[in-house]
Design an enzyme around this catalytic site. Structure first.
Site, PDB file in Angstrom:
ATOM      1  CD  GLU A   1      -3.292   0.143   2.111  1.00 12.54           C
ATOM      2  OE1 GLU A   1      -4.410  -0.263   1.817  1.00 12.54           O
ATOM      3  OE2 GLU A   1      -2.921   0.326   3.283  1.00 12.54           O
TER       4      GLU A   1
ATOM      5  CG  HIS B   1       7.598 -29.635  -0.244  1.00 16.48           C
ATOM      6  ND1 HIS B   1       8.175 -30.839  -0.556  1.00 16.48           N
ATOM      7  CD2 HIS B   1       8.328 -29.122   0.781  1.00 16.48           C
ATOM      8  CE1 HIS B   1       9.205 -31.060   0.260  1.00 16.48           C
ATOM      9  NE2 HIS B   1       9.314 -30.026   1.076  1.00 16.48           N
TER      10      HIS B   1
ATOM     11  CE  LYS C   1     -12.354   1.868   1.291  1.00 16.68           C
ATOM     12  NZ  LYS C   1     -11.764   2.857   2.171  1.00 16.68           N
TER      13      LYS C   1
HETATM   14  O1  PA5 Z   1      -3.399   1.536   5.925  1.00 18.22           O
HETATM   15  C1  PA5 Z   1      -4.514   1.997   5.782  1.00 18.22           C
HETATM   16  O2  PA5 Z   1      -4.745   3.211   5.939  1.00 18.22           O
HETATM   17  C2  PA5 Z   1      -5.698   1.124   5.445  1.00 18.22           C
HETATM   18  O3  PA5 Z   1      -5.324  -0.188   5.226  1.00 18.22           O
HETATM   19  C3  PA5 Z   1      -6.714   1.151   6.578  1.00 18.22           C
HETATM   20  O4  PA5 Z   1      -6.113   0.716   7.758  1.00 18.22           O
HETATM   21  C4  PA5 Z   1      -7.932   0.296   6.265  1.00 18.22           C
HETATM   22  O5  PA5 Z   1      -8.505   0.684   5.061  1.00 18.22           O
HETATM   23  C5  PA5 Z   1      -8.982   0.418   7.381  1.00 18.22           C
HETATM   24  O6  PA5 Z   1      -9.352   1.756   7.569  1.00 18.22           O
HETATM   25  P1  PA5 Z   1     -10.118   2.248   8.839  1.00 18.22           P
HETATM   26  O7  PA5 Z   1      -9.266   2.039  10.027  1.00 18.22           O
HETATM   27  O8  PA5 Z   1     -10.406   3.700   8.577  1.00 18.22           O
HETATM   28  O9  PA5 Z   1     -11.394   1.436   8.939  1.00 18.22           O
END
Ligand code: PA5
Length: 444
Positions: free
Chosen positions: A285, A306, A420
């Site tokens: 990310e 394996h 989303k």
């Molecule tokens: O690293 C990030 O920002 C995302 O992976 C969030 O943690 C994830 O989308 C969850 O978001 P939230 O804590 O707002 O529900």
């Protein structure tokens, strides 16, 4: 105390002074706050800024949940899930569920998927136990955990009534914004704050990670202490050549430039499997944007030799491998002699499994190097809270430096929004009418 070390001798990269200077510049940006995404740098000094009072408050609330519930459901996704899951897996006996007596409540996870069957099976399983919940969402608006929380909240309220539910539900969310904050205030839940400047995937050392871990009986003070060690060891005062996170960041970027587009994080300890899942989110990310970035993958060894072993040894040569190598096992198990020796393994008699595992690791390393897969090694002393604290902060710092070397903002995730939008449109969320029509036409 340094419990982990980084070794790039088998990476094929010779680190030059220019590379060190570039990494030093990137590290400096994290400390001065002059780089991209600088409003999300709260994690850099987070370990050293955690106060004793904060830890005591986490322990106080954890103790209350521990006293009330045999099972605590931890609800969250992405950065609001993977850190706690990773550390918990690493610290828990692999066969805890088979034990007749449990010293700690069982922490289970929900809200990291929308599977109907998973959710049904969870709700069924909870019937036999006293329960509590920790709901984690920084934004407070993420769909997956919000759906799971609706169900768990209703179950807790049905069983115990609203007043007692407020004793059994804890929210971890943003300071001011979001539906979860409003709800928590309205219902009188204990609430921990995720600071605005700490992004989800860098939040494991905030209450997001610490509260579920404290509930599960993990020594969170040692975990934080480990992170503090690594904060010091990767700070600006440490020469860049001695900063293990910077060296890791340099080498992986050089390998990327040389065409190694995929990094496989591997370990010979199955307990570390979720550390790799957490790492994949952190690096994927943070770096996968602007049409660039190393693709983070993982294997658990020797099991995956394996399955994925063939590809790693002889498939397309776009891979490099980073191995978390554990120096010391906690327990001792030796191979026993067998009179018949039908399996021909008596030559291993008296050897510890850790010795055999180590020879497998060294043998694989050489085979992969011979097969054109550069190898990086992160050696950790053992699997305990302090070491894992060091390891996770090492990866966080490595990621920040690496992202800046790559030239991206390692603290945003604009690409996560696309799915989303489509999901809401397909579910006919009010306000998405136009997109809904267009998407449904495409799916005909
Ligand atoms: O690293 C990030 O920002 C995302 O992976 C969030 O943690 C994830 O989308 C969850 O978001 P939230 O804590 O707002 O529900």
């Amino acid at each position: 105390m340094k419990l982990i070390s980084f070794d790039a001798r088998h990476s094929g990269i010779n680190i030059t002074p220019d590379m060190q200077a570039e990494a030093a510049r990137a590290n400096r940006l994290l400390h001065t706050g002059e780089g991209a995404g600088n409003d999300f740098l709260g994690w850099v000094n987070l370990p050293s800024s955690i106060t004793d009072e904060h830890m005591a408050e986490i322990q106080r609330v954890a103790n209350r949940l521990r006293s009330k519930a045999e099972v605590v459901v931890c609800i969250g996704i992405g950065g609001s899930y993977l850190g706690a899951k990773a550390v918990l897996e690493a610290m828990t006996n692999s066969f805890e569920s088979l034990k007749k007596r449990h010293d700690n409540p069982t922490v289970v996870f929900a809200g990291e998927n929308i599977s109907e069957d998973y959710t049904h099976e969870l709700m069924e399983a909870l019937k036999d136990y006293s329960i509590a919940a920790i709901v984690i969402s920084k934004s407070g608006t993420t769909t997956e955990p919000a759906i799971a929380f609706r169900l768990i909240k209703a179950e807790i309220e049905k069983r115990y009534g609203k007043a007692e539910a407020a004793e059994r539900i804890v929210a971890i969310t943003d300071k001011a914004r979001g539906a979860l904050k409003t709800l928590a205030t309205q219902e009188g839940y204990d609430t921990f704050i995720i600071e605005d400047n700490v992004g989800g995937r860098y939040s494991v050392l905030s209450p997001v990670g610490l509260l579920p871990l404290a509930v599960a009986g993990v020594d969170v003070n040692a975990f934080v202490e480990g992170a503090r060690d690594m904060e010091r060891l990767t700070g600006e005062a440490t020469p860049i050549e001695e900063n293990p996170a910077a060296q890791y960041a340099i080498v992986r970027n050089e390998l990327y430039k040389a065409g190694k587009k995929i990094e496989i994080l591997g370990s010979y300890e199955p307990k570390l499997q979720y550390i790799a899942e957490w790492w994949k989110q952190l690096y994927g990310e943070s770096e996968g944007k602007e049409l660039k970035g190393i693709f983070p993958a993982s294997v658990t060894l020797t099991a995956d030799l394996h399955s994925m072993g063939q590809y790693i040894q002889e498939g397309e040569r776009t891979l490099f491998e980073t191995i978390i190598s554990v120096k010391n096992s906690k327990y001792e198990v030796k191979v026993e002699a067998d009179e018949a020796n039908l399996d021909g393994l008596n030559f291993l008699t008296g050897k510890r499994l850790s010795q055999i595992n180590k020879m497998a690791e060294l043998g694989v390393r050489l085979a992969h190097i011979d097969g054109g897969v550069p190898n990086l090694v992160i050696e950790i002393e053992r699997i305990d809270e302090r070491t894992i604290g060091q390891l996770l902060y090492f990866f966080e710092k490595g990621c920040g430096i690496s992202g800046y070397i790559l030239g991206v903002n390692p603290f945003d995730q604009p690409g996560v929004e696309a799915y989303k939008k489509n999901m809401f449109a397909l579910l006919d969320k009010p306000g998405y009418e136009e997109e809904s029509k267009a998407l449904k036409a495409r799916l005909q």
